[in-house]
Structures are given as structure tokens and as C-alpha cells.
Design a protein around this motif. Structure first.
Motif, PDB file in Angstrom:
ATOM      1  N   ARG A   2       0.821  -1.201   0.000  1.00 56.91           N
ATOM      2  CA  ARG A   2       0.000   0.000   0.000  1.00 56.91           C
ATOM      3  C   ARG A   2       0.859   1.256   0.000  1.00 56.91           C
ATOM      4  O   ARG A   2       1.978   1.263   0.490  1.00 56.91           O
ATOM      5  N   PRO A   5      -1.657   8.217   0.817  1.00 64.35           N
ATOM      6  CA  PRO A   5      -2.142   9.322   0.005  1.00 64.35           C
ATOM      7  C   PRO A   5      -1.126  10.454   0.019  1.00 64.35           C
ATOM      8  O   PRO A   5      -0.472  10.716   1.031  1.00 64.35           O
ATOM      9  N   ASP A 190      -2.008   2.562   8.293  1.00 60.24           N
ATOM     10  CA  ASP A 190      -3.323   2.013   7.931  1.00 60.24           C
ATOM     11  C   ASP A 190      -4.000   1.404   9.157  1.00 60.24           C
ATOM     12  O   ASP A 190      -5.214   1.519   9.339  1.00 60.24           O
ATOM     13  N   LEU A 224     -11.191   4.403   1.682  1.00 60.71           N
ATOM     14  CA  LEU A 224     -10.569   4.784   0.415  1.00 60.71           C
ATOM     15  C   LEU A 224     -11.597   5.097  -0.668  1.00 60.71           C
ATOM     16  O   LEU A 224     -11.237   5.531  -1.762  1.00 60.71           O
ATOM     17  N   ASN A 297     -11.173   1.186  -9.256  1.00 61.78           N
ATOM     18  CA  ASN A 297     -10.102   2.161  -9.073  1.00 61.78           C
ATOM     19  C   ASN A 297      -9.668   2.279  -7.617  1.00 61.78           C
ATOM     20  O   ASN A 297      -8.522   2.637  -7.335  1.00 61.78           O
ATOM     21  N   VAL A 298     -10.589   1.978  -6.700  1.00 60.23           N
ATOM     22  CA  VAL A 298     -10.252   2.028  -5.275  1.00 60.23           C
ATOM     23  C   VAL A 298      -9.158   1.012  -4.951  1.00 60.23           C
ATOM     24  O   VAL A 298      -8.314   1.235  -4.077  1.00 60.23           O
ATOM     25  N   GLU A 301      -5.450   1.779  -4.455  1.00 60.88           N
ATOM     26  CA  GLU A 301      -4.949   2.329  -3.200  1.00 60.88           C
ATOM     27  C   GLU A 301      -4.448   1.219  -2.281  1.00 60.88           C
ATOM     28  O   GLU A 301      -3.755   1.479  -1.297  1.00 60.88           O
ATOM     29  N   TRP A 302      -4.815  -0.022  -2.603  1.00 66.99           N
ATOM     30  CA  TRP A 302      -4.331  -1.165  -1.830  1.00 66.99           C
ATOM     31  C   TRP A 302      -3.009  -1.651  -2.409  1.00 66.99           C
ATOM     32  O   TRP A 302      -2.076  -1.988  -1.698  1.00 66.99           O
ATOM     33  N   LYS A 304      -0.424  -0.927  -6.063  1.00 66.41           N
ATOM     34  CA  LYS A 304      -0.243  -0.090  -7.244  1.00 66.41           C
ATOM     35  C   LYS A 304       0.005  -0.886  -8.523  1.00 66.41           C
ATOM     36  O   LYS A 304       0.076  -0.303  -9.605  1.00 66.41           O
TER      37      LYS A 304
END
Length: 391
Positions: A2, A5, A190, A224, A297-298, A301-302, A304
Motif C-alpha cells: 500500500r 495518500p 493504515d 478509500l 479504481n479504489v 490504493e491497496w 499499485k
């Protein structure tokens, strides 16, 4: 793994004292800088000394960080390597074993068991192997390394906070080489932000407790931007006269619009005709085809990695009853060395490919599609030897 942001990373770095050594140099001096910064952040000196006592640089962590060749595989090869009959059987069994936990998750966060189980399977084989790297040392090593200090430096202080809460051991907590902990592999920040005591014992222990891990992972996906009661991926068939320049994550149309162009679900009906969706062709116009919705798309965030996320998304649908995807007959792809050659040529043309690493990520795919269009080739974002030769 992960990634933080960007805004949170910037905030974490801006709050660091100006005198702190941001990365590199003497490892012992770097650790002393971290300790001084921790105290300046308000942590008790004795606690800080205990947390950092005998911290060591880990060469094995750096070696693992530099060796991620598995992401150079194409989607079909990668997915077949990660998805097995045994994993599907285990996923079904775990779904039954933790049915009440998954029900709570769906009611509270709106995250389906399929997608959560897919990450649980891929990250640790349902908790069976969670990694044996010392987490504190891994985080400090990667913070000291100057490749991504903005990611890992804040994680060291997050681990210190977990230690103060009684949920982390500097010498005993182990996990993945990149510092992720527990059955769904979450970084310390996280865990601080999204950790959930799923089994009611008063602690968030993602290594030992499947309910803690699953509830925490679901909360993270929810935070997210996961949208309840919406799909994330559906296998489709595409007509061979489709405008290939419209494929890829950069183009979104309503699923019903894709249907009007001849895109059809491979099985069943269109899951969400009114939702925006993109067409993904991981191996070009002759290979597998998927329609992906906003929830897809979420997942970036987990993790790449394009191929990892697509495989996890597809596996999530398999666990909920979807058939094996149609591999088709894609054109031959590029080897890792050829991919690097292509990426360098793209860089020389002014494109941002996210690094010359031999991995076909989303930025490389977008650049490939643009060049294919310029050269009058089918712009399906799948790089072939013919494209490399034309360039």
C-alpha cells in the motif's frame, strides 16, 4: 503493498523537525535522528529508547525491494500462478467459517466477501504465511533507504504509536519485507487509522485474529472510497470493430453506452448499466476483456500493480461465482528486457512511463496506446515486438 495518500505523506514530512536526517548516511546516526524526532513529537524518552533498542539495517529487505520481477508477467500467466483450485476451495471454506464476520462487514462497510477474500488469499494465503521479516527493522531500513523515504518514515512513527498501545513488539512483530503486518498486510498507519477490534478482545491484532484483519481491511477499503452495493469488474466480449483508443482506464462511459457499441457480458446481464465504466484489455484486443466500474479504481490504493489489482479483482468475482475468464489468443508480448527497451524509447519521446522497470503498468500502457495511435496501429495498449520494431 500500500501507498500513503500524497496529502498525508506531505503532512507527515512537513511535521518533521528540520534538523532530522531524512534518509541515507550513517544508519546509527539516522536512527538517533528518528529517536530525537520521536521525542520532539511528544513520545516518552524511555519508551522511544525501548522501541529503537538494537534496531538493525536489513540487507534482505533491500534485496526484496529491488527484486519484484513477478509483476513483469502478463495477466494470464500471473493470474494462473496466483489462482488455484486449492485457493478457490479455501476461499469458499473461509467464507463459511467466518460467515458472521463477513455479514458484519457487508452491513457495516458494504465490502463484499469476494473482493476481501481475494486480497486475504493473495497477501498471506488466508493467514497461512504472513512474512518473517522484523517489521520495525524493515520500516527503518526502508526509511533510511533514499528510494521512498516519504512513504516509510511516517510508518516508523506509526509503529511506535502501536507499540505504545500494546499492539506492536519491536522485536517480536514480523510481517512482509515492506513493513505490512497481519493477514491482510496493512502498514502501521493504515492500522492506526482503520484498525478494528473485530473479535472484541480490546486489541487490534491483525496477525492472530482473522475477524480483526478482515474488519480492518474492509474499513480501509471503505475509507478509500469503496461504494457499497456496486460491482467492481465484469468479464465481457468486445467487437473487433471497437474504437480501441477508447479502451483503458482513462476513458469512462456508462456501461449501457458500451453495450450499444457491441460490448456484451460474457455471462449474465450487464451488472450496472447506468454506472460509468472502462474497458480493460490486459493483453490487447485478442486477449481477455473486462468492464471495470468505479470500485475497481479504489483497489489501486491497496496495491499499485496493474496486473496484481486486475488479478485480485477477477479472483474476487470467481469467489462469487464467475466463470474462468476466456484467455483468447493474444498477440505475443514483450520480455522484461524488451519492455525496458520500449519504456526507454517512450521516455525518449517524452512520455512518463513511471520508471524503466520492465513492468507494464498503467502509465506505460497509456504511452503505448498513444504511440500506437500515432503509428496507425490498433491502439489497444498492448505492446508487441512489432510495436518495438516500429519505434
Amino acid at each position: 503493498m500500500r501507498f500513503l495518500p500524497a496529502a498525508l505523506t506531505a503532512l507527515a514530512l512537513s511535521s518533521a523537525p528540520a534538523f532530522a536526517q531524512q534518509c541515507g548516511g550513517s544508519f546509527s546516526s539516522f536512527v538517533n535522528g528518528l529517536k530525537s524526532e520521536a521525542v520532539s513529537r511528544g513520545h516518552d524518552r524511555a519508551t522511544v529508547d525501548r522501541f529503537f533498542a538494537n534496531a538493525q539495517q536489513s540487507p534482505s529487505v533491500l534485496k526484496a525491494d529491488r527484486a519484484q520481477g513477478v509483476f513483469q508477467l502478463d495477466f494470464t500467466t500471473f493470474s494462473r500462478r496466483l489462482i488455484s483450485a486449492n485457493r478457490i476451495q479455501n476461499g469458499t471454506a473461509k467464507g463459511k467459517q467466518y460467515a458472521s464476520t463477513f455479514q458484519r462487514i457487508e452491513q457495516t462497510y458494504g465490502v463484499p466477501r469476494g473482493i476481501l477474500s481475494a486480497f486475504w488469499a493473495f497477501e498471506t494465503d488466508f493467514g497461512g504465511f504472513q512474512g518473517d521479516f522484523n517489521t520495525r527493522n524493515a520500516l527503518i531500513t526502508l526509511a533510511h533507504d533514499c528510494r521512498r523515504p516519504e512513504l516509510f518514515r511516517p510508518q516508523v512513527f506509526a509503529a511506535l504509536k502501536l507499540y505504545e498501545k500494546g499492539d506492536f513488539s519491536p522485536t517480536g512483530t514480523t510481517g512482509a519485507w515492506a513493513g505490512e503486518i497481519g493477514q491482510v498486510q496493512m502498514l502501521p498507519l493504515d492500522i492506526l487509522e482503520n484498525g478494528v477490534d473485530g473479535d472484541g478482545d480490546g486489541h487490534v491484532r491483525l496477525k492472530e485474529s482473522a475477524p480483526d484483519a478482515l474488519m480492518s481491511g474492509a474499513k480501509m477499503l471503505h475509507s478509500l472510497g469503496w461504494r457499497p452495493n456496486e460491482p467492481w469488474l465484469q468479464e465481457v466480449t468486445v467487437p473487433q470493430n471497437l474504437d480501441w483508443t477508447q479502451t483503458g482506464l482513462q476513458t469512462q462511459l456508462r456501461a449501457s453506452q458500451w453495450a450499444s457499441m457491441g460490448v456484451k457480458p460474457r455471462s449474465g446481464a450487464m451488472l450496472a448499466p447506468n454506472l460509468p465504466a472502462s474497458i480493460l484489455l490486459p493483453q490487447g484486443r485478442h486477449g481477455p476483456a473486462f468492464l471495470v466500474y468505479p470500485n475497481y479504481n479504489v483497489l489501486f490504493e491497496w496495491n499499485k500493480s496493474f496486473v496484481y489489482v486486475l488479478t485480485a479483482a477477477y479472483f474476487g468475482t470467481r469467489l462469487e461465482g464467475a466463470p474462468v475468464f476466456n484467455a483468447g489468443t493474444p498477440d505475443a508480448g514483450l520480455s522484461g528486457a524488451q519492455m525496458k527497451q520500449l519504456q526507454q524509447k517512450l521516455v525518449n519521446r517524452g512520455y512518463d512511463v513511471g520508471g524503466v522497470d520492465g513492468i507494464l503498468g498503467e502509465k506505460t500502457r497509456e504511452a503505448v496506446q498513444a504511440v500506437q495511435k500515432q503509428l496507425g496501429m490498433p491502439a489497444d495498449a498492448w505492446p508487441t515486438p512489432a510495436l518495438l520494431q516500429r519505434m
